[in-house]
Every structure is written in C-alpha cells, then in structure tokens.
Motif scaffolding. Structure first.
Motif, short mmCIF file in Angstrom:
data_model
loop_
_atom_site.label_atom_id
_atom_site.label_comp_id
_atom_site.label_asym_id
_atom_site.label_seq_id
_atom_site.Cartn_x
_atom_site.Cartn_y
_atom_site.Cartn_z
N SER A 83 0.85 -1.19 0.00
CA SER A 83 0.00 0.00 0.00
C SER A 83 0.89 1.24 0.00
O SER A 83 2.11 1.15 0.07
CB SER A 83 -0.90 0.01 1.24
OG SER A 83 -0.14 0.28 2.40
N PHE A 84 0.26 2.38 -0.07
CA PHE A 84 1.03 3.61 -0.08
C PHE A 84 1.75 3.82 1.25
O PHE A 84 2.78 4.48 1.32
CB PHE A 84 0.15 4.81 -0.44
CG PHE A 84 -0.88 5.16 0.60
CD1 PHE A 84 -0.62 6.14 1.53
CD2 PHE A 84 -2.10 4.53 0.63
CE1 PHE A 84 -1.55 6.49 2.47
CE2 PHE A 84 -3.05 4.86 1.55
CZ PHE A 84 -2.77 5.85 2.49
N TRP A 85 1.24 3.21 2.32
CA TRP A 85 1.91 3.33 3.62
C TRP A 85 3.28 2.67 3.60
O TRP A 85 4.21 3.15 4.25
CB TRP A 85 1.05 2.71 4.73
CG TRP A 85 -0.16 3.52 5.04
CD1 TRP A 85 -1.45 3.17 4.82
CD2 TRP A 85 -0.20 4.83 5.64
NE1 TRP A 85 -2.29 4.17 5.23
CE2 TRP A 85 -1.54 5.20 5.73
CE3 TRP A 85 0.78 5.71 6.08
CZ2 TRP A 85 -1.95 6.42 6.26
CZ3 TRP A 85 0.38 6.93 6.60
CH2 TRP A 85 -0.97 7.26 6.69
N THR A 127 0.49 4.98 -5.82
CA THR A 127 -0.20 3.82 -5.27
C THR A 127 -1.49 4.24 -4.56
O THR A 127 -2.48 3.51 -4.58
CB THR A 127 0.73 3.07 -4.30
OG1 THR A 127 1.92 2.73 -5.00
CG2 THR A 127 0.09 1.80 -3.79
N TYR A 128 -1.48 5.41 -3.97
CA TYR A 128 -2.70 5.92 -3.33
C TYR A 128 -3.75 6.27 -4.39
O TYR A 128 -4.93 5.97 -4.21
CB TYR A 128 -2.36 7.16 -2.50
CG TYR A 128 -3.56 7.76 -1.81
CD1 TYR A 128 -4.09 7.16 -0.68
CD2 TYR A 128 -4.16 8.91 -2.29
CE1 TYR A 128 -5.20 7.70 -0.04
CE2 TYR A 128 -5.26 9.46 -1.67
CZ TYR A 128 -5.77 8.85 -0.54
OH TYR A 128 -6.87 9.39 0.08
N PRO A 173 -4.83 2.35 -6.50
CA PRO A 173 -4.58 1.26 -5.55
C PRO A 173 -4.45 -0.13 -6.20
O PRO A 173 -3.91 -1.04 -5.59
CB PRO A 173 -5.79 1.30 -4.62
CG PRO A 173 -6.80 2.16 -5.27
CD PRO A 173 -6.11 3.00 -6.28
#
Length: 84
Positions: A9-11, A46-47, A50
């Motif tokens: 994920s973007f995280w 990516t955010y 997704p």
C-alpha cells in the motif's frame, strides 16, 4: 513474501521514504534524499491507483530512482566544475 508484495500500500512506500530520509541525515550526499522523494511519488501513485500491480510499482521506483541519482550526479559534477 509474495503475499506481502501483492498487497503493498502507499503506507509501505511512505515508510520506505521515511527510512531513506532518516538515513540521508547521516550523510549520504543527497542521493537518498532524491530516492526518498521517489518513494513518496510511488506512494502517491499507489494511493491514486490502488490496483497498480507491485511489479509496476517496483519498476517505476527503480527507473525513477536511477533517473534521480543520475540527475543528482550530473548536478554535482556541474557544481564541482563551477567551483574550480
């Protein structure tokens, strides 16, 4: 491991960017700064997208990291020539 990569994920990209920027503080000469910003950019993509496959995320990160390192190197070379 493949399951983790398929669920990036973007995280994860922001965590990598944070790690790279912290390491830059210890004196990497600017390279990790730009690679960290590339990780932020891939995290933003990516955010926004997704469903972007992890392979494309890594290819994009690798290509942009190499491009940013090359551009930073060229900038450093020009700055050295001007200072001499």
């Amino acid at each position: 491991m493949i399951t983790y990569l398929q669920n990036l994920s973007f995280w994860d990209w922001l965590a990598l960017a944070t790690l790279l920027l912290i390491l830059e503080v210890f004196g990497a000469g600017g390279y990790l700064l730009w690679i960290g910003l590339v990780a932020v950019a891939v995290g933003a993509l990516t955010y926004l997208f997704p469903d972007l496959p992890w392979v494309w995320q890594f290819l994009l990160f690798g290509a942009l990291a190499m491009l940013s390192a090359l551009l930073w190197w060229r900038h450093q070379q020009r700055a050295r020539k001007l200072s001499n």
